[in-house]
Design a protein around this motif. Structure first.
Motif, PDB file in Angstrom:
ATOM      1  N   ILE A 101     101.702  23.118  86.528  1.00 24.15           N
ATOM      2  CA  ILE A 101     101.941  22.121  85.479  1.00 24.15           C
ATOM      3  C   ILE A 101     102.253  20.740  86.041  1.00 24.15           C
ATOM      4  N   SER A 102     103.230  20.641  86.949  1.00 20.59           N
ATOM      5  CA  SER A 102     103.769  19.300  87.213  1.00 20.59           C
ATOM      6  C   SER A 102     104.201  19.008  88.633  1.00 20.59           C
ATOM      7  N   ARG A 103     104.213  19.979  89.542  1.00 20.79           N
ATOM      8  CA  ARG A 103     104.860  19.710  90.832  1.00 20.79           C
ATOM      9  C   ARG A 103     104.191  20.524  91.924  1.00 20.79           C
ATOM     10  N   ASN A 104     103.147  19.943  92.532  1.00 20.04           N
ATOM     11  CA  ASN A 104     102.457  20.674  93.597  1.00 20.04           C
ATOM     12  C   ASN A 104     101.741  19.710  94.537  1.00 20.04           C
ATOM     13  N   HIS A 105     102.524  18.818  95.178  1.00 21.31           N
ATOM     14  CA  HIS A 105     101.981  17.907  96.192  1.00 21.31           C
ATOM     15  C   HIS A 105     100.799  17.094  95.658  1.00 21.31           C
ATOM     16  N   GLY A 106     100.925  16.659  94.396  1.00 21.10           N
ATOM     17  CA  GLY A 106      99.898  15.819  93.785  1.00 21.10           C
ATOM     18  C   GLY A 106      98.746  16.569  93.159  1.00 21.10           C
ATOM     19  N   MET A 107      98.783  17.919  93.156  1.00 23.42           N
ATOM     20  CA  MET A 107      97.626  18.691  92.722  1.00 23.42           C
ATOM     21  C   MET A 107      97.848  19.453  91.413  1.00 23.42           C
ATOM     22  N   SER A 108      99.008  19.354  90.787  1.00 19.03           N
ATOM     23  CA  SER A 108      99.233  19.997  89.495  1.00 19.03           C
ATOM     24  C   SER A 108      98.474  19.255  88.394  1.00 19.03           C
ATOM     25  N   ILE A 109      98.437  19.828  87.200  1.00 21.01           N
ATOM     26  CA  ILE A 109      97.740  19.176  86.083  1.00 21.01           C
ATOM     27  C   ILE A 109      98.260  17.760  85.862  1.00 21.01           C
TER      28      ILE A 109
END
Length: 277
Positions: free
Chosen positions: A92-100
């Motif tokens: 959703i929101s927090r993955n090193h710039g790769m979330s939705i």
């Protein structure tokens, strides 16, 4: 259904554990992203929103999931909860710039809020004269598309359900031919009777309004979006002030949550009365 949606997507699901990037994007990322989660539902949602934005189309996605996964224990001390929350946030929101949300922010800034929102449900009541609250655990597996198509069944948005080699799942796809007159983005629209009335009743229940209230009729109207966003925002503040509910942006660490001073019964009653007024 996600790829071909023209106006909106409404989802209720017990989980939202899904990869928001494809393999090519993963290889181009500077960070070594986890490949534990394989299903690409989040990626397809993200790409459909990007298409709408670049084409200057109005398009909305409403995702309802539980505030916390339904497993025993507290997130601070339960490994299963930590793992599920970690993968949920990564999609959703927090993955090193790769979330939705991180990906959408790169191309449209804060305007992503006009296209997608993630919501949860919480109830309140009185026990022995004292106001209490509890999350409403969303267990449904439902998607409504464009007031015309409904899919509901047993499949969660996670690999256990979606890879096709683990749990067996069952779903019903409802494409109804009976149409009624409605509105979509302010224009006359032919909606399917079941999909349309189902969405109306769900949002009426979530928002605490009459299903006949015309603000619900057009899911692309600005009034409808503001009602959803403002209700969620205001309720978050109310539950935060009364009970210190979590998850919440104001708690960055579990220590912050432990330091929250609960209100006394008398303070709860007084604050509850003020919030209701």
């Amino acid at each position: 259904l996600i790829d071909n949606a023209k106006h909106y997507i409404y989802i209720e699901n017990q989980f939202f554990v899904s990869r928001s990037f494809n393999q090519e994007e993963r290889e181009e990322c500077d960070y070594a992203l986890s490949d534990v989660v394989e299903n690409l539902i989040a990626y397809h949602i993200r790409k459909r929103i990007e298409r709408a934005y670049l084409a200057k189309e109005k398009f909305r996605v409403f995702v309802f999931i539980p505030l916390l996964p339904g497993f025993a224990g507290e997130p601070e001390s339960t490994g299963t909860l930590k793992i599920i929350l970690k993968h949920t946030y990564e999609g959703i929101s927090r993955n090193h710039g790769m979330s939705i949300i991180e990906q959408l922010e790169k191309i449209m800034g804060e305007k992503w809020r006009d296209y997608i929102g993630f919501y949860s449900l919480r109830g309140h009541g009185f026990v022995n004269g004292e106001p209490r609250t509890e999350l409403i655990y969303i267990h449904s597996k439902l998607m409504i598309i464009d007031d015309r198509t409904v899919i509901l069944g047993s499949a969660n948005i996670n690999d256990r359900s979606m890879l096709g080699t683990r749990d067996s799942e069952f779903a019903v796809l409802i494409n109804e031919s009976q149409r009624l007159n409605s509105k979509m983005d302010g224009k006359d629209y032919k909606a399917a009777n079941f999909a349309y009335t189902f969405r109306l009743n769900l949002f009426a229940e979530h928002l605490g309004v009459d299903p006949k209230n015309n603000i619900l009729f057009d899911p692309l109207s600005e009034e409808f979006l503001k009602l959803v966003q403002n209700t969620a925002h205001n309720n978050t503040i109310i539950y935060r002030n009364l009970w210190g509910c979590y998850p919440d942006d104001q708690y960055k660490r579990f220590k912050d949550l432990r330091n929250h001073k609960p209100l006394s019964k008398e303070e709860l009653l007084e604050n509850y009365k003020n919030e209701k007024d």
